[in-house]
Design an enzyme around this catalytic site. Structure first.
Site, PDB file in Angstrom:
ATOM      1  N   ASP A 351      33.505  38.931  36.116  1.00  0.00           N
ATOM      2  CA  ASP A 351      33.668  40.365  36.350  1.00  0.00           C
ATOM      3  C   ASP A 351      32.339  41.098  36.203  1.00  0.00           C
ATOM      4  O   ASP A 351      31.951  41.898  37.064  1.00  0.00           O
ATOM      5  CB  ASP A 351      34.689  40.918  35.352  1.00  0.00           C
ATOM      6  CG  ASP A 351      35.559  42.005  35.959  1.00  0.00           C
ATOM      7  OD1 ASP A 351      35.609  42.086  37.199  1.00  0.00           O
ATOM      8  OD2 ASP A 351      36.187  42.756  35.194  1.00  0.00           O
ATOM      9  N   ASP A 412      43.481  42.517  35.801  1.00  0.00           N
ATOM     10  CA  ASP A 412      43.471  43.148  34.486  1.00  0.00           C
ATOM     11  C   ASP A 412      44.839  43.087  33.823  1.00  0.00           C
ATOM     12  O   ASP A 412      44.974  43.389  32.637  1.00  0.00           O
ATOM     13  CB  ASP A 412      43.024  44.607  34.608  1.00  0.00           C
ATOM     14  CG  ASP A 412      41.645  44.716  35.229  1.00  0.00           C
ATOM     15  OD1 ASP A 412      40.813  43.836  34.947  1.00  0.00           O
ATOM     16  OD2 ASP A 412      41.405  45.658  36.004  1.00  0.00           O
TER      17      ASP A 412
END
Length: 520
Positions: A351, A412
């Protein structure tokens, strides 16, 4: 050699289901006047390139000039009457819009409006290649521009402004509830499946369940391979977005329809009514499940057809997305905390790399994730990898714009959800009530709150895993350490702690080993 593992459509979709950040685009109002009347239209601009006043009273009135009949890619495309102090309207294409802006600026224009034939997409590009461009650049839809000409005539003046937004939007609360609900329910569901496995009556049942789940269990090696594939997919999407985006949309439709069916079928099986069946090729199928499968397919197809209808298509995308996340959290298994640490740690690096490091590598200086979120090459299609919720607080004047939304990437939800699911299964295996499950779920909620706080303070999209991963991993580790179960928690084993359940099962179904007789 171990069993060969196949990647399901849901697993393939997970490869690209991680955080895609919002671009720096922002909605603004184009207040047009002509023929004695006025009308507001929506436009998109980049606030980091040019500032706009926040009120109509402070906006400057500019005369509009229609140049959609010329590409404006050369100085010779400027009409003889000139464009000084005008807001020129140019078509998309033929050359980069920043090149058009440079030519318009040389001609003395004060603003440039780019007309796009399809839905609006955010202005993006490498501004560093055109540092001399200072004029306002904005995008409006062809539909709005045509309506402007028909309603207001040829002699049009415009004012452009961008109303300020409140720092806090209650959309954050909605996204928070969706995220926490999904990880909590997915983890709890995974625990129920684990309990059924541990209560399997016979050794054959246990072995059959174990072999079935081997295809859905992520070993440390599988985790590493998975993350490598994620990186490859991200790069492929970056270079071949205009083709692969449709592949991803198709994968999402298939995977989400299957996931929605699995979620609803689990509920329907609890209903003791309407269980009539029909025979088909030697198998009995419940009629209600046949109708359910048709409904789930229909929902996915309707979303695919109307996915760009921003007023309501987000509802279907969120329903399909929640089902997709729930099904993956319940189905995919991390066998131990070591695999959890490897997966969450690597995806955190993934990420951060694609958000913060890739701008130093790409030619245009943009983050790969931001580029994919905006749709590279001006592509209007977006990857359906996020939960979308329209902003609940926005000024009435902004209703002319495409509904502004807040987003949260599937990754997420799914990635921390796999850890929470492991914690719940470990609770079931050790008989430790809900301590690991509740603690990790609360930690996830705290991580989400921290993400929103930073989002409000920084006023910029955040990689949520940067906050969710430390919160959940540290909390789970502290609980295991305090309970003196770290070694057991770290190694894990889905079938190592069944003695107490075996005893309970044998009391109900007593089987005597050796030469003794099974009680009837």
């Amino acid at each position: 050699m171990g069993p060969q593992r196949r990647l399901s459509p849901a697993g393939a979709a997970l490869l690209w289901g991680f955080l895609l950040q919002l671009t720096a685009a922002q909605e603004a109002i184009l207040h047009a006047s002509g023929n004695g009347t006025t009308k507001d239209y929506c436009m998109l601009y980049n606030p980091y390139w040019t500032a706009l006043p926040s009120t109509l009273e402070n906006a400057t009135s500019i005369s509009l000039m229609n140049l959609t009949s010329t590409p404006l890619c050369n100085l010779s495309d400027i009409p003889p009457v000139g464009i000084k102090s005008k807001a020129v309207v140019v078509p998309w294409g033929s050359c980069h819009f920043l090149e058009k802006a440079r030519i318009a600026q040389k001609g003395g224009a004060e603003a440039m409006l780019v007309v796009n034939n399809s839905v609006l997409f955010p202005p993006s590009g490498n501004r560093s290649e055109f540092p001399d461009v200072k004029i306002l650049i904005a995008f409006i839809s062809y539909k709005d521009f045509r309506d402007m000409n028909q309603t207001l005539g040829d002699n049009i003046t415009v004012k452009m402004y961008s109303p300020s937004w409140p720092n806090f939007d209650y959309t954050m609360v909605v996204i928070f509830v969706i995220a926490v609900f999904t990880v909590a329910l997915g983890g709890y569901w995974s625990g129920l499946v684990e309990l059924e496995n541990l209560k399997a009556v016979t050794t054959e049942d246990r072995e059959m369940r174990k072999k079935k789940e081997e295809y859905l269990t992520f070993s440390p090696l599988t985790v590493v391979i998975f993350v490598v594939i994620c990186c490859v997919m991200m790069v492929l999407l970056y270079f071949f977005y205009k083709w692969l985006v449709y592949v991803m949309i198709a994968i999402f439709c298939i995977a989400s329809a299957m996931s929605l069916y699995n979620c609803l079928a689990a509920l329907i099986h609890k209903i003791p009514y309407g269980q009539c069946t029909i025979a088909c090729r030697g198998k009995n199928m419940e009629v209600r499940l046949i109708f359910l499968s048709g409904l789930c397919i229909a929902v996915a197809v309707v979303w695919a057809v109307f996915r760009n209808e921003d007023r309501w298509a987000w509802i279907l995308q969120d329903i399909l997305g929640i089902a997709f996340c729930l099904n993956l959290i319940k189905t995919l298994k991390l066998p131990n905390f070591k695999s959890c640490v490897i997966l969450l740690g690597l995806l955190l690096l993934y990420d951060v790399f694609f958000v913060f490091i890739t701008p130093f590598i790409t030619k245009n200086g943009e983050s790969i994730m931001v580029e994919l979120a905006a749709g590279p090459f001006g592509n209007n299609e977006k990857l359906p990898v996020v939960i979308r919720v329209p902003k609940l607080i926005y000024f009435s004047v902004m209703s002319v714009c495409l509904m502004p939304v807040s987003i949260l990437g599937f990754g997420d939800i799914i990635v921390p959800g796999l850890l929470i699911a492991y914690c719940r299964r470990f609770d079931v295996q050790t008989g430790s009530s809900y301590i690991y499950y509740v603690s990790s779920t609360v930690a996830y909620a705290i991580g989400m709150i921290l993400t929103f706080v930073v989002l409000v303070l920084m006023k910029k999209g955040q990689p949520a895993l940067l906050y969710l991963v430390p919160c959940t991993l540290i909390t789970a580790s502290v609980v295991a350490w305090r309970r003196k179960e770290m070694k057991k928690f770290w190694k894990g084993n889905s079938y190592q702690m069944m003695d107490h359940l075996d005893c309970a099962t044998n009391e109900e179904n007593p089987v005597i080993s050796g030469e003794q007789i099974v009680q009837q």
